[in-house]
Design an enzyme around this catalytic site. Structure first.
Site, PDB file in Angstrom:
ATOM      1  N   GLU A   1      50.262 -10.922   6.606  1.00 39.86           N
ATOM      2  CA  GLU A   1      49.808  -9.522   6.603  1.00 39.86           C
ATOM      3  C   GLU A   1      50.857  -8.710   7.036  1.00 39.86           C
ATOM      4  O   GLU A   1      51.044  -8.320   8.125  1.00 39.86           O
ATOM      5  CB  GLU A   1      48.548  -9.364   7.637  1.00 39.86           C
ATOM      6  CG  GLU A   1      47.530 -10.441   7.048  1.00 39.86           C
ATOM      7  CD  GLU A   1      46.262  -9.747   7.590  1.00 39.86           C
ATOM      8  OE1 GLU A   1      45.283  -9.751   6.680  1.00 39.86           O
ATOM      9  OE2 GLU A   1      45.976  -9.477   8.717  1.00 39.86           O
TER      10      GLU A   1
ATOM     11  N   HIS B   1      46.218 -11.194  15.069  1.00 36.75           N
ATOM     12  CA  HIS B   1      46.074 -10.122  14.014  1.00 36.75           C
ATOM     13  C   HIS B   1      47.212  -8.977  14.429  1.00 36.75           C
ATOM     14  O   HIS B   1      47.172  -8.643  15.523  1.00 36.75           O
ATOM     15  CB  HIS B   1      44.614  -9.764  13.938  1.00 36.75           C
ATOM     16  CG  HIS B   1      44.529  -8.642  12.462  1.00 36.75           C
ATOM     17  ND1 HIS B   1      44.626  -7.540  12.630  1.00 36.75           N
ATOM     18  CD2 HIS B   1      44.062  -8.857  11.369  1.00 36.75           C
ATOM     19  CE1 HIS B   1      44.563  -6.858  11.735  1.00 36.75           C
ATOM     20  NE2 HIS B   1      44.089  -7.646  10.819  1.00 36.75           N
TER      21      HIS B   1
ATOM     22  N   ASN C   1      37.421 -10.411   7.296  1.00 39.39           N
ATOM     23  CA  ASN C   1      37.623  -9.921   8.627  1.00 39.39           C
ATOM     24  C   ASN C   1      36.810  -8.630   8.947  1.00 39.39           C
ATOM     25  O   ASN C   1      37.435  -7.427   8.225  1.00 39.39           O
ATOM     26  CB  ASN C   1      39.251  -9.874   9.007  1.00 39.39           C
ATOM     27  CG  ASN C   1      39.469  -9.094  10.417  1.00 39.39           C
ATOM     28  OD1 ASN C   1      38.382  -8.905  11.260  1.00 39.39           O
ATOM     29  ND2 ASN C   1      40.607  -8.892  10.615  1.00 39.39           N
TER      30      ASN C   1
ATOM     31  N   GLU D   1      46.613  -5.761  14.677  1.00 35.36           N
ATOM     32  CA  GLU D   1      46.054  -4.912  15.329  1.00 35.36           C
ATOM     33  C   GLU D   1      45.792  -5.300  16.738  1.00 35.36           C
ATOM     34  O   GLU D   1      45.993  -4.425  17.804  1.00 35.36           O
ATOM     35  CB  GLU D   1      44.522  -4.634  14.775  1.00 35.36           C
ATOM     36  CG  GLU D   1      44.568  -3.674  13.460  1.00 35.36           C
ATOM     37  CD  GLU D   1      43.506  -3.884  12.411  1.00 35.36           C
ATOM     38  OE1 GLU D   1      42.645  -4.387  12.920  1.00 35.36           O
ATOM     39  OE2 GLU D   1      43.891  -3.669  11.357  1.00 35.36           O
TER      40      GLU D   1
ATOM     41  N   SER E   1      44.890  -5.055   2.215  1.00 34.50           N
ATOM     42  CA  SER E   1      44.555  -4.353   0.977  1.00 34.50           C
ATOM     43  C   SER E   1      44.254  -5.220  -0.297  1.00 34.50           C
ATOM     44  O   SER E   1      44.623  -4.817  -1.658  1.00 34.50           O
ATOM     45  CB  SER E   1      45.438  -3.133   0.347  1.00 34.50           C
ATOM     46  OG  SER E   1      45.507  -2.246   1.379  1.00 34.50           O
TER      47      SER E   1
ATOM     48  N   LYS F   1      36.368  -6.699  11.319  1.00 35.82           N
ATOM     49  CA  LYS F   1      36.881  -5.738  12.520  1.00 35.82           C
ATOM     50  C   LYS F   1      35.718  -5.264  13.109  1.00 35.82           C
ATOM     51  O   LYS F   1      34.707  -6.060  13.384  1.00 35.82           O
ATOM     52  CB  LYS F   1      37.720  -4.809  11.630  1.00 35.82           C
ATOM     53  CG  LYS F   1      38.836  -5.598  10.885  1.00 35.82           C
ATOM     54  CD  LYS F   1      39.986  -4.518  10.327  1.00 35.82           C
ATOM     55  CE  LYS F   1      41.017  -5.256   9.696  1.00 35.82           C
ATOM     56  NZ  LYS F   1      42.056  -4.693   9.251  1.00 35.82           N
TER      57      LYS F   1
ATOM     58  N   GLY G   1      44.786  -2.008   5.242  1.00 38.11           N
ATOM     59  CA  GLY G   1      43.982  -0.803   5.462  1.00 38.11           C
ATOM     60  C   GLY G   1      44.769   0.517   4.753  1.00 38.11           C
ATOM     61  O   GLY G   1      44.206   1.471   4.858  1.00 38.11           O
TER      62      GLY G   1
HETATM   63  P1  PGA Z   1      42.474  -4.822   4.605  1.00 33.63           P
HETATM   64  O1  PGA Z   1      42.783  -5.531   6.017  1.00 33.63           O
HETATM   65  O2  PGA Z   1      41.935  -5.772   3.864  1.00 33.63           O
HETATM   66  O3  PGA Z   1      41.531  -3.797   4.953  1.00 33.63           O
HETATM   67  O4  PGA Z   1      43.878  -4.269   4.401  1.00 33.63           O
HETATM   68  C1  PGA Z   1      43.401  -6.841   6.231  1.00 33.63           C
HETATM   69  C2  PGA Z   1      43.401  -7.364   7.387  1.00 33.63           C
HETATM   70  O5  PGA Z   1      43.701  -6.484   8.519  1.00 33.63           O
HETATM   71  O6  PGA Z   1      42.964  -8.642   7.793  1.00 33.63           O
END
Ligand code: PGA
Length: 249
Positions: free
Chosen positions: A165, A93, A9, A95, A211, A11, A171
């Site tokens: 997740e 997601h 992803n 976010e 992560s 983003k 992140g």
């Molecule tokens: P990350 O993000 O690997 O940077 O933690 C994962 C995601 O939000 O899909």
């Protein structure tokens, strides 16, 4: 046997040149024993759709509108994604849930719209740190599954991958332990069995996200109920994404 499914992803990252360079590196240097998807920003879907045509790299989008068309300034519809050759859309997601206020009901509407137009879906669920600390992880994730999949049939489940997740791991550099992640994955699989059937739950691919890096992917993927990874930060460079997509090479 469930196949391994690794998704990147991107983003809100990458210019056109950066994106095309990254795709070229992945195609030239990576191997595709596992199922691999990349989800670039909307602006790059057309260029990347052309770049991955005829290859094993699957094209995903990161979101879509709840509507098919019309007066929705700034939104992108399922028809537009289909038109560009998008195979899969990431929905729910964290976010989108936390920054843009997407409720389970909004996500459910999007899931049904994507299914109507034959798009595959990566459906994200996960609890916040506060919810986990209050002992609510299981309840939050279970509710997200029940509400997000309302009205989704047995056969529709063939088009759905679930991504667990934990929000506190996205992140942040903090990863869930493989044991903790596996136990939530098991809860998700059991819930899917209760709603649908053992057959549907056994086939369901459940990705872990938060992560994921070259250094932790192997131990996560070794767990019985972890079938893949949804990768953010580490998906932005070939040198970190290729070792993840080839974790079992
Ligand atoms: P990350 O993000 O690997 O940077 O933690 C994962 C995601 O939000 O899909």
């Amino acid at each position: 046997m469930r196949i391994s499914y690794i998704a990147g992803n991107w983003k809100m990252n990458t210019t056109k040149k950066e994106a095309l360079d990254l795709v070229t590196e992945l195609l030239n240097e990576g191997s595709f024993k596992n199922k691999v998807l990349i989800a670039p920003p909307y602006t790059l879907l057309d260029a990347i759709s052309n770049a991955v045509k005829g290859t094993n790299l699957i094209l995903g989008a990161q979101n879509m509108s709840t509507h098919e068309s019309g007066a929705h300034t700034g939104e992108v519809s399922v028809l537009m994604l289909r038109d560009l050759g998008v195979d899969t859309v990431i929905l729910g997601h964290s976010e989108r849930r936390s920054i843009y206020g997407e409720s389970d009901q909004i996500i459910n509407t999007k899931i049904k719209l994507a299914l109507k137009h034959n798009l595959n879906i990566i459906f994200c669920v996960g609890e916040t740190l506060e919810e986990r600390e209050n002992g609510l992880a299981e309840k939050v994730v279970t509710d997200q599954i029940i509400n997000g999949l309302e009205g989704v049939s047995d056969s529709d489940m063939d088009s759905i991958t679930v991504a667990y997740e934990p929000v506190w791991a996205i992140g942040t550099g903090k990863t869930s332990t493989p044991e903790d992640a596996d136990s939530i994955h098991r809860i998700i699989r059991n819930k899917i069995e209760a709603i649908y059937s053992k057959n549907v739950s056994e086939k369901l691919i459940i990705q872990y996200g938060g992560s994921v890096k070259p250094s932790n992917v192997k131990e996560l993927m070794a767990k019985e109920n972890i079938d893949g990874a949804l990768v953010g930060g580490a998906a932005l460079k070939a040198e970190t994404f290729i070792p993840i997509m080839e974790y079992n090479k």
